[in-house]
Design an enzyme around this catalytic site. Structure first.
Site, PDB file in Angstrom:
ATOM      1  N   GLY A  71      -8.599  -6.252   1.780  1.00 29.23           N
ATOM      2  CA  GLY A  71      -7.502  -6.291   2.743  1.00 29.23           C
ATOM      3  C   GLY A  71      -7.721  -5.288   3.854  1.00 29.23           C
ATOM      4  CG  ASP A  72      -4.256  -3.650   5.774  1.00 30.89           C
ATOM      5  OD1 ASP A  72      -3.726  -2.580   6.121  1.00 30.89           O
ATOM      6  OD2 ASP A  72      -3.827  -4.359   4.844  1.00 30.89           O
ATOM      7  N   GLY A  80      -2.020  -7.941   5.097  1.00 31.33           N
ATOM      8  CA  GLY A  80      -3.351  -7.410   5.387  1.00 31.33           C
ATOM      9  C   GLY A  80      -4.091  -8.167   6.472  1.00 31.33           C
ATOM     10  CB  THR A 122      -0.828   0.109   1.287  1.00 33.97           C
ATOM     11  OG1 THR A 122       0.097   0.349   2.352  1.00 33.97           O
ATOM     12  CG2 THR A 122      -1.614  -1.116   1.584  1.00 33.97           C
TER      13      THR A 122
END
Lengths: 335, 320
Positions: free
Chosen positions: A235-236, A258, A205
């Site tokens: 994901g996170d 994640g 990210t």
């Protein structure tokens, strides 16, 4: 080992381009990354100097990161198993903890800006897939073909990831792989994240955290997600409390595995230990990295309302940069 | 220390004037679900199995906002989401389901059969087919009551919502229709006598929600959370629960400030979310149970091994 730099009542910012870096990454690639991070930091600093509030600054910095194909967000996103880009992002404004998130975007040029519009212009906090794309059209944001986000390099990575997955069991935890064979080729470094060799893994990210001179904190995170992911996997990054969090006292953006970040509610926990245990910013970051990850690998950047900036990671490297109002600025990859 | 279980069927503006024909089927359902949950715990089923089977039962019941009986999106469709988590922090979540009969079971499969935590929309539906879970025509989930509810809410909101203007989220009030708002979710938390914990939450979301809107339920730490200290399932206004990371905060207060389960839950419900926004059920590793809400009511039930039982809708004399 991890820097903390603080000047009370002043502004500060930090950016990241992912945790988990191939130790064999060629020097010119490292240089490219550092230049991008510097450019983004400087963008943030000018914006702060023109008195833009933190929430505007994080958005514009992440837009810059999304537009550059170097990191895994917007253009340059990691690809799904079908070879498409499917992006997600979230943004949070510390005062009143307003937030917005999006997932499953395929045509929106700047996911973080759509997340902002969800926050500002919709009655909801999180929109995904076709509903999010409809909202994007309604809001008139810039839309492009999915091909815009796809780079040759990532197509190549996807191929390697598919090959690697036939050898590696995707679910083997990445714990205990601190050593790497010296002088070996990239694929043989032995380091893994999310079940993929580190050279193929692609840091997940980009993110930015800012506190402005009025002590308002904001955070934003954006990603293409996991290379070779199943379409529909979230994901996170878009999950408030996991990849992104901001409140009165701090703002946090995370990157890494994640699933580990979600389970550890990492971003929220930094604020929680500061609030409930009275830890300082860097103490909080260190605590969470050490205690909340179990066998997971991740990193984060954070700022506090007092103008402090901090970061931490238990991965091999994290692309990051930080700056404070007194002119301190640092860009780095390794510890 | 012994086993404990609590379940909910949604917190919200449940008026005291709720007519018997709307109240009784829900009370009966709560009673029934409590009974099967307790029986499962007594039969030494792991809490993860217990919360799943109770939530499946609530999903199948058309009187609650999950599975069959889910509220409708602004397009009149159903989009369901669910989340399950155990005390070891293994978890699974799904969103955007339209044909899967039991969303909670799909969430469990995401947890157990994939390296991921969260699958949504087409990807989740495809996974459901891969796994061979029971799917039906989308019409199965839609009840006449919810078609009516959507119509009335659209009428009432027609003037309020202009999505191109900056939106105050707290202004979007749930409009009671037929005096019965049916907002919220269903959920169940359980602990066995060894301190194994689990939580499960499932919902159709927010009536008249935008297509693609995800609420608090599938967001770990917001509507659902469990760790070695406690298991929590929350219900209410999703946007408020997300920003307050309710479920995680109950556990965090226990861990970082040493509060008891009840104190932590009370703090979160009273201080961290505006009045009228949320409720939760929670159990601790030591067999305590708590059910708290700051809304008019919350459909709920709980039981502990030492024989305590409670089924309720509005604040009971014993609350707080």
């Amino acid at each position: 080992m991890y820097n903390v730099h603080s000047v009370s009542g002043a502004d500060a910012s930090a950016v990241h381009g992912g945790a988990g870096v191939d130790p064999n990454l060629p020097p010119h690639r490292q240089e490219e990354a550092k230049q991008l991070l510097s450019r983004c930091l400087n963008l943030g600093i000018s914006a702060l100097r023109s008195s833009l509030p933190a929430i505007d600054v994080v958005e514009l910095v992440v837009r810059e990161l999304e537009s550059d194909p170097l990191f895994n967000s917007g253009r340059g996103s990691a690809l799904t198993e079908k070879g498409t880009a499917e992006m997600e992002a979230s943004i949070m404004d510390g005062p009143r903890r307003r937030c917005g998130a999006v997932s499953g975007l395929t045509t929106v040029k700047n996911p973080v800006s759509l997340a902002r519009l969800v926050m500002d212009n919709s009655p909801h906090s999180y929109l995904a897939f076709s509903g999010a794309e409809d909202f994007a059209r309604q809001q008139g944001v810039e839309l492009v073909d999915n091909g815009y986000f796809i780079t040759e390099e990532n197509l190549g990575m996807l191929k390697l990831a598919k090959e690697a997955n036939t050898i590696f069991d995707y679910r083997i935890p990445a714990a205990g792989l601190e050593t790497c064979s010296v002088g070996a080729g990239a694929v043989e470094s032995g380091l893994q994240m999310n079940g993929l060799p580190i050279s193929i893994y692609a840091p997940e990210t980009v993110g930015c955290v800012v506190v402005d001179s009025q002590g308002r904190c904001a955070a934003a995170t954006s990603t293409g997600g996991l290379m070779n992911k199943k379409s529909g996997r979230i994901g996170d990054s878009p999950l408030i409390g996991a990849g992104t969090y901001a409140c009165d006292i701090c703002a946090v953006s995370c990157t890494g595995e994640g699933e580990a970040i979600i389970r550890g509610t990492l971003a929220r926990d930094v604020a929680a230990v500061m609030e409930y245990k009275g830890l300082g910013l860097q103490e909080g970051v260190d605590y969470v990295i050490k205690e909340r990850l179990d066998e997971g690998l991740a990193g984060m950047i954070a700022v506090s309302r007092n103008g402090e900036v901090g970061y931490g990671f238990n991965t091999t490297g994290m692309f990051r940069g930080c700056a404070t109002e007194d002119g301190f600025m640092e860009v780095g990859i390794w510890e | 220390m012994g086993w404990a279980i609590a379940l909910h069927g949604g917190a919200g503006n449940i008026p005291l004037s709720l007519p018997p024909e709307r109240r009784e089927p829900r009370e009966e359902a709560l009673r029934h679900c409590l009974k099967i949950g307790v029986a499962a715990l007594k039969a030494k089923r792991p809490p993860l199995d217990v919360v799943e089977l109770v939530v499946r039962e609530l999903e199948n019941n058309p009187h609650f906002n999950a599975g069959r009986g889910s509220v409708l999106t602004t397009k009149g469709t159903v989009e369901m989401e669910a989340c399950i988590m155990d005390g070891n922090k293994k978890c699974g979540a799904v969103s955007g389901l339209s044909t899967v009969v039991n969303a909670i079971s799909l969430a469990r499969l995401v947890m157990e059969k994939t390296p991921h935590i969260y699958l949504a929309f087409d990807g989740a539906e495809a996974f459901a087919r891969e796994q061979g879970v029971e799917t039906v025509d989308a019409g199965h989930f839609i009840t006449q009551e919810n078609v009516e509810r959507l119509k009335q809410v659209i009428e009432a909101n027609r003037v309020q919502i202009d999505y191109t203007q900056p939106m105050q989220k707290d202004v979007l009030e749930e409009t009671p229709t037929n005096g019965d708002s049916q907002i919220g979710t269903v959920g169940c938390v359980a602990v066995d006598s060894h301190g194994n914990l689990a939580t499960a939450t499932s919902t159709g979301g927010f009536v008249n929600k935008m297509v693609g809107r995800i609420g608090d339920t599938p967001i770990i730490g917001a509507g659902t959370y469990a760790n070695s200290l406690c298991a929590v399932s929350a219900t209410g206004k999703g946007e408020a629960i997300i920003r307050a990371t309710i479920a995680r905060d109950v556990a965090a207060l226990m861990e970082y400030k040493g509060l008891s389960l009840k104190e932590a839950a009370a703090y979160v419900i009273e201080e961290c979310v505006p009045r009228g926004n949320a409720g939760l059920v929670a159990v601790s590793a030591t067999g305590e149970v708590t059910m708290q809400f700051n809304t008019t009511g919350m459909f709920r039930a709980c039981a502990t091994e030492d024989g305590y039982t409670e089924i309720g809708i509005w604040p009971s004399p014993m609350q707080n």
